[in-house]
Design a protein around this motif. Structure first.
Motif, PDB file in Angstrom:
ATOM      1  N   THR A  21      17.943 -58.539 -12.696  1.00 56.05           N
ATOM      2  CA  THR A  21      17.919 -57.978 -11.342  1.00 56.05           C
ATOM      3  C   THR A  21      16.490 -57.617 -10.939  1.00 56.05           C
ATOM      4  O   THR A  21      16.014 -58.010  -9.863  1.00 56.05           O
ATOM      5  CB  THR A  21      18.801 -56.714 -11.276  1.00 56.05           C
ATOM      6  OG1 THR A  21      20.111 -57.043 -11.725  1.00 56.05           O
ATOM      7  CG2 THR A  21      18.858 -56.155  -9.872  1.00 56.05           C
ATOM      8  N   ILE A  74      24.976 -55.025  -8.403  1.00 57.02           N
ATOM      9  CA  ILE A  74      23.582 -54.805  -8.019  1.00 57.02           C
ATOM     10  C   ILE A  74      22.789 -56.104  -8.169  1.00 57.02           C
ATOM     11  O   ILE A  74      21.973 -56.468  -7.317  1.00 57.02           O
ATOM     12  CB  ILE A  74      22.941 -53.675  -8.853  1.00 57.02           C
ATOM     13  CG1 ILE A  74      23.631 -52.349  -8.536  1.00 57.02           C
ATOM     14  CG2 ILE A  74      21.447 -53.564  -8.576  1.00 57.02           C
ATOM     15  CD1 ILE A  74      23.166 -51.196  -9.388  1.00 57.02           C
ATOM     16  N   ILE A  99      23.555 -58.327  -5.229  1.00 58.53           N
ATOM     17  CA  ILE A  99      22.833 -57.917  -4.016  1.00 58.53           C
ATOM     18  C   ILE A  99      21.387 -58.421  -4.079  1.00 58.53           C
ATOM     19  O   ILE A  99      20.853 -58.969  -3.110  1.00 58.53           O
ATOM     20  CB  ILE A  99      22.883 -56.387  -3.849  1.00 58.53           C
ATOM     21  CG1 ILE A  99      24.323 -55.940  -3.575  1.00 58.53           C
ATOM     22  CG2 ILE A  99      21.965 -55.930  -2.719  1.00 58.53           C
ATOM     23  CD1 ILE A  99      24.535 -54.438  -3.703  1.00 58.53           C
ATOM     24  N   PHE A 108      19.773 -60.851  -1.473  1.00 58.30           N
ATOM     25  CA  PHE A 108      18.884 -60.250  -0.475  1.00 58.30           C
ATOM     26  C   PHE A 108      17.500 -59.856  -0.986  1.00 58.30           C
ATOM     27  O   PHE A 108      16.759 -59.192  -0.269  1.00 58.30           O
ATOM     28  CB  PHE A 108      19.563 -59.018   0.140  1.00 58.30           C
ATOM     29  CG  PHE A 108      20.889 -59.326   0.760  1.00 58.30           C
ATOM     30  CD1 PHE A 108      20.968 -60.128   1.891  1.00 58.30           C
ATOM     31  CD2 PHE A 108      22.069 -58.846   0.197  1.00 58.30           C
ATOM     32  CE1 PHE A 108      22.199 -60.425   2.461  1.00 58.30           C
ATOM     33  CE2 PHE A 108      23.296 -59.139   0.760  1.00 58.30           C
ATOM     34  CZ  PHE A 108      23.371 -59.937   1.898  1.00 58.30           C
TER      35      PHE A 108
END
Lengths: 290, 265
Positions: free
Chosen positions: A219, A267, A270, A274
């Motif tokens: 991430t 997470i 996302i 984005f």
């Protein structure tokens, strides 16, 4: 229950669990473990050791069982088998023509199977479900102490050798050429992996601990081009996932390990969609201005 | 700002390889390779793929232990010389993960790690060395950029800057001219000549015979051993080149191939 859920305020949602001793312990341990695994996950994703993380976390299984049976700290058994699996992987790879990913898969499933067999054979009060899926809500005081000690060791080593390990992941040849012992760094990183797997399995269990060791790093990797920022983002997102996961697990009465890892995965999703520079819907103006 | 080396007098030997043999599990990769390079010289290392070029490099870097023979850098053992930051290695572009989250500044600062304490916290002198190195390769303006956003030539310059920041007296460059643009090639050629002036010793592994002709004082022709070694004008004969390339004349148009046998870690 659902009526009760509607009637509570967000503040109650946050504070009510804290009135329980076991929940305070669970939140503290989960956040700490999340932070430790999140920090290490940066090195795992950058070095390309995701499969190694999977292997080590599964291979600790027989160690946990044996340690429980002998009345030893479970982390000791787990650590011995974690390091043992790494050594065995290295040995088989060196002495045979089999490719590394095959050797890794072979060794860890063998260890894991041994663990399953041992659980069924050793008559004791070992809860298979607890080993496989973790149980931060039922964590004992002595387990908390073990987690604190191991986390302290891992964080200290990672902070001291932060730059060396980063260099080792980026350009091992340069590290060697300036006189750094990369052999030691290699085994240091593997040892830290074993230790992190040991603490990680307390909260999310053996099966899902690999998520703790790669998802936060992946991430963070989508969000930044700076190593220091990456480690910070990974630690924050990982600790946050752990805390939120435990809360959701408490209020919705769902399995805690799964809850934590699902939050982490969300997470990641996302960020995947984005992230300003590397997401699917990236900000084009940001790219063009570069 | 020029680095001042110990023993910078002209005749001091920076690289001494004496009858070096390297074998991998019984397969001989290099035998009886000898080489002496003095301070302030540029030497081209020329040979086919698999001729032992990268093995020789690895031996000089201490990455492989010779089964026979001795290597000295600045008169001391290779490992010792590395600890003293005397040898800098500039890699080929292949084998580096360019999506790694580091900036140009970070990469060049890695050249200073060996001179720092265990926490690798840069001092003012380290920062000055990095700025100086970035200036010399004309990358100071791009220092905040992620390494992956640079062009091929700029990347090459960034890794050269890392070697400059290290302030090593011996530079080993693996195919420095592969995949670089013309301005970078000019800049690098000028830098190499400056380095020679400053007393560096540069060993360049290359396929490109034109570069060797242009600015290498010495040339080593390699095919499992040192076939010929000496001043470029004397060694660069068609007979020697035939021996080196096994009777197949080297095609100057074909691009260099990567040395895939280099350690992957």
């Amino acid at each position: 229950m659902s009526e009760f859920l509607i009637s509570i305020t967000p503040l109650d949602w946050l504070l009510d669990p804290l009135t329980h001793d076991f929940m305070r312990r669970a939140l503290m341990v989960s956040a700490l473990v999340g932070g430790v695994c999140g920090l290490l996950s940066c090195y795992m994703t950058l070095k390309g050791w995701a499969l190694m993380g999977d292997a080590v976390s599964h291979a600790v299984m027989p160690g946990v069982v044996v340690a429980y049976a002998l009345g030893l700290p479970f982390s000791l058994g787990a650590f011995v088998f974690g390091v043992g699996s790494v050594a065995l992987i290295g040995f088989v790879k060196q002495k045979s023509r089999i490719k590394e990913d095959t050797v890794i898969g072979l060794v860890f499933t063998g260890f894991f199977a041994l663990g399953l067999v041992l659980v069924s054979k050793i008559k004791s009060n070992i809860d298979l479900m607890q080993i496989l899926f973790g149980s931060p809500l039922g964590i004992s005081r002595s387990d908390v102490n073990q987690t604190l000690i191991i986390s302290f060791i891992v964080i200290s080593i990672l902070l001291i050798f932060r730059k060396d390990l980063m260099l080792y992941c980026f350009d091992a040849k340069h590290a060697r050429s300036i006189g750094i012992n990369t052999g030691i760094l290699h085994y240091l990183l593997l040892t830290l992996l074993s230790l992190s797997a040991v603490v990680g399995l307390q909260t999310v269990g053996i099966i899902l601990v690999v998520a703790m060791l790669i998802t936060p790093g992946a991430t963070a990797y989508l969000l930044t081009d700076r190593f220091d920022q990456m480690t910070l983002l990974a630690v924050i997102s990982s600790a946050f996932s752990s805390i939120l996961g435990v809360y959701i697990s408490y209020w919705s009465d769902i399995e805690t390990g799964g809850s934590i890892v699902l939050v982490q995965t969300l997470i990641f999703l996302i960020a995947f969609l984005f992230a300003p520079r590397y997401g699917i819907f990236k900000n084009q103006s940001l790219i063009n201005n570069d | 700002m020029n680095p001042i080396f110990k023993n910078h007098e002209k005749d001091f030997m920076r690289i001494e390889a004496d009858q070096v043999c390297v074998d991998y599990n019984g397969t001989v990769a290099l035998y009886d390779a000898s080489l002496n390079l003095k301070a302030g010289s540029i030497c081209g290392l020329v040979g086919m793929n698999g001729a032992g070029k990268s093995t020789f490099f690895k031996a000089l870097m201490g990455f492989v232990r010779p089964s026979r023979g001795k290597i000295k850098i600045n008169g001391i053992k290779v490992n010792q010389a590395q600890k003293e930051q005397s040898v800098a290695y500039v890699p080929q572009n292949e084998g580096i993960d360019y999506s790694f989250p580091v900036s140009v500044w970070d990469v060049v600062m890695m050249g200073r790690y060996g001179a720092m304490n265990i926490f690798r916290i840069p001092r003012e002198s380290d920062r000055r060395a990095v700025v100086h190195a970035l200036e010399r390769v004309d990358l100071l303006d791009l220092r905040e950029r992620p390494i992956g956003s640079l062009s091929g030539g700029q990347r090459k310059r960034a890794f050269l800057a890392r070697a400059i920041a290290q302030r090593a007296s011996v530079l080993l460059l693996d195919e420095p001219f592969s995949g670089v643009d013309v301005p970078t090639e000019k800049l690098m050629a000028e830098l190499f000549l400056q380095f020679r002036q400053e007393g560096h010793t540069i060993l360049i592994s290359t396929h490109d015979l034109n570069h060797v002709r242009d600015f290498c004082d010495f040339v080593v022709l390699i095919n499992k051993t040192v076939l010929a070694y000496g001043e470029t004008s004397e060694v660069f004969t068609s007979e020697n080149l035939n021996k080196t390339f096994g009777g197949i004349p080297p095609n100057p148009l074909s691009g260099p191939t990567s040395s895939k046998d280099f350690v992957n870690e």
